[in-house]
Motif scaffolding. Structure first.
Motif, PDB file in Angstrom:
ATOM      1  N   SER A  82       0.822  -1.222   0.000  1.00  7.52           N
ATOM      2  CA  SER A  82       0.000   0.000   0.000  1.00  7.52           C
ATOM      3  C   SER A  82       0.846   1.257   0.000  1.00  7.52           C
ATOM      4  N   THR A  88       4.487  -4.160  -5.553  1.00  7.32           N
ATOM      5  CA  THR A  88       3.280  -4.777  -6.121  1.00  7.32           C
ATOM      6  C   THR A  88       3.566  -6.182  -6.648  1.00  7.32           C
ATOM      7  N   TRP A  92       1.901  -9.703  -5.388  1.00  4.86           N
ATOM      8  CA  TRP A  92       1.218 -10.644  -6.283  1.00  4.86           C
ATOM      9  C   TRP A  92       1.803 -12.057  -6.118  1.00  4.86           C
ATOM     10  N   TYR A 114      -5.153  -7.304   0.327  1.00  5.79           N
ATOM     11  CA  TYR A 114      -4.602  -6.884  -0.969  1.00  5.79           C
ATOM     12  C   TYR A 114      -5.491  -5.815  -1.613  1.00  5.79           C
ATOM     13  N   VAL A 115      -6.802  -6.034  -1.599  1.00  8.60           N
ATOM     14  CA  VAL A 115      -7.727  -5.071  -2.219  1.00  8.60           C
ATOM     15  C   VAL A 115      -7.745  -3.765  -1.431  1.00  8.60           C
ATOM     16  N   ALA A 118      -4.618  -1.801  -2.104  1.00  8.27           N
ATOM     17  CA  ALA A 118      -4.657  -1.186  -3.441  1.00  8.27           C
ATOM     18  C   ALA A 118      -5.422   0.128  -3.411  1.00  8.27           C
ATOM     19  N   PRO A 141      -7.937  -4.400  -8.694  1.00 10.29           N
ATOM     20  CA  PRO A 141      -7.211  -5.273  -7.741  1.00 10.29           C
ATOM     21  C   PRO A 141      -7.897  -6.621  -7.536  1.00 10.29           C
ATOM     22  N   SER A 144      -6.815  -8.720 -10.538  1.00 12.98           N
ATOM     23  CA  SER A 144      -5.426  -9.189 -10.428  1.00 12.98           C
ATOM     24  C   SER A 144      -5.280 -10.221  -9.316  1.00 12.98           C
TER      25      SER A 144
END
Length: 395
Positions: A82, A88, A92, A114-115, A118, A141, A144
């Protein structure tokens, strides 16, 4: 199946994964540098130039422990993304790695972080871009993350299949080794039983004849020659039969085995025993020749009975009786009276003759009984199942 700790990766396997994550983060970082206002990316004390790369590098280093602490590392790296665009790619990879464990609760927690991370990263830098809706900011996000989860789940499924196939192959190898060991043990037992059956009778008769020569110094010359000839013949036959048994060990597994004595050889066995000095009579009411398997077992019963008489009851009278009909049972009886003489040198005994005979008869589905008689003799009886196949031969 335990999947808590995955197997460690090799050097190259670890390196290319980290390089791929670094390349993805670097591409996004360079893209952000192009979109930043003029002069912002070139300021030496800006977070974009100093903090962002350091956090990204720290996340890449943390990924080295993702297999030992998968959930903790994934949450840490995803949360750190973040405040770092360069992290990033590491985020992932962490999400993909934790998805290989195929645990919905862990995957859901990491995806949620993660979301959320983002959303914070959208306002991290003053990037000039087309205004987007909140839905699009959530969709990107989530999309992905979905790709990372799908890839991780596929990898996890493949690992489980490989582990299952490997375990099954190892189990099959262990079972094959166990079957081979069992086959070797059974073959050793069979050879030991055959050697006992073949040699015990011959050696017992030889020992008995030698004992008579040693004990009876007053024998006529002709009787002594008969006994000496019997010792020589018995020793020669024992060596020949031992050679036949040992020849099985050297023979081609696909070649036919030497024929074993069966029911029709019992009269010959009795006649041979008489020549050694035992008084043996044979009576039979059997009018048909049993199968080879039943006949061999019957022969071994009579042979063991005569061997024991020669060892333990020299000079005894022996009566052998065979009776039975096809489709019922074959009855075998070997009865001897008390010993009438002694042997100066007793014949060696193994103690496994009757034990092996009991096992042989049990495998044939029969029953063996043996006990002393009231006249100080001994009785050995056996009952063997006698199937009634078509085409019996007549004696």
């Amino acid at each position: 199946m335990n999947t808590d700790v995955a197997a460690p990766l090799g050097g190259w396997q670890q390196a290319w994964r980290l390089l791929a994550a670094a390349a993805l983060g670097l591409a996004l970082w360079l893209n952000a540098a192009v979109l930043l206002p003029p002069g912002h990316a070139s300021e030496p004390d800006s977070w974009f130039v100093t903090g962002d790369p350091l956090v990204g590098l720290g996340c890449l280093l943390a990924l080295l422990w993702r297999r030992r602490f998968p959930l903790a590392v994934a949450l840490l790296v995803v949360f750190a993304s973040s405040v770092s665009i360069l992290a990033t790619g590491a985020a992932w990879l962490a999400l993909c790695s934790v998805s290989t464990r195929r645990r919905p609760m862990e995957i859901g927690a990491v995806v949620l972080v993660y979301v959320i991370a983002a959303q914070f990263s959208y306002g991290l830098y003053p990037i000039a871009s087309t205004p987007t809706t909140r839905a699009l900011q959530l969709a990107l996000p989530i999309l992905s993350a979905g790709v990372a989860v799908a890839v991780g789940m596929a990898i996890g499924t493949r690992r489980l299949e490989e582990r299952f196939l490997r375990d099954r192959a190892e189990s099959a190898e262990r079972e094959q080794a166990a079957r081979a060991a069992q086959a070797r043990a059974e073959e050793r037992t069979r050879i030991a039983r055959e050697m006992h059956d073949v040699l015990a009778h011959r050696i017992s008769l030889v020992a008995m004849q030698a004992g008579v020569l040693d004990h009876r110094s007053d024998l006529p010359a002709e009787d002594s020659r008969v006994l000496i000839r019997g010792i020589a013949d018995g020793s020669r036959q024992a060596l020949e039969e031992l050679r036949d048994v040992l020849g099985v060990l050297r023979a081609d597994p696909n070649s036919a085995e030497t024929p074993q004595p069966a029911f029709d050889r019992i009269p010959e066995l009795v006649a041979e025993t008489r020549t050694s000095g035992l008084d043996v009579t044979l009576s039979t009411s059997v009018s048909e020749i049993p199968s080879d398997a039943v006949g061999r077992t019957c022969y071994r019963i009579v042979q063991e009975g005569l061997t024991n008489v020669a060892k333990h009851a020299p000079g005894a009278t022996v009566h052998i009786r065979l009776s039975g009909t096809a489709g019922d049972q074959l009855h075998v009886s070997v009865r001897n009276s008390a010993a009438t003489s002694t042997i100066a040198v007793p014949a060696p005994t193994s103690g496994f003759g009757l034990l092996g005979l009991t096992e042989r008869i049990g495998l044939a589905g029969g029953k063996l009984m043996h006990h002393p008689t009231t006249d100080h003799g001994y009785l050995l009886t056996a009952q063997l199942p006698w199937p009634n196949p078509n085409g019996h031969r007549r004696i």
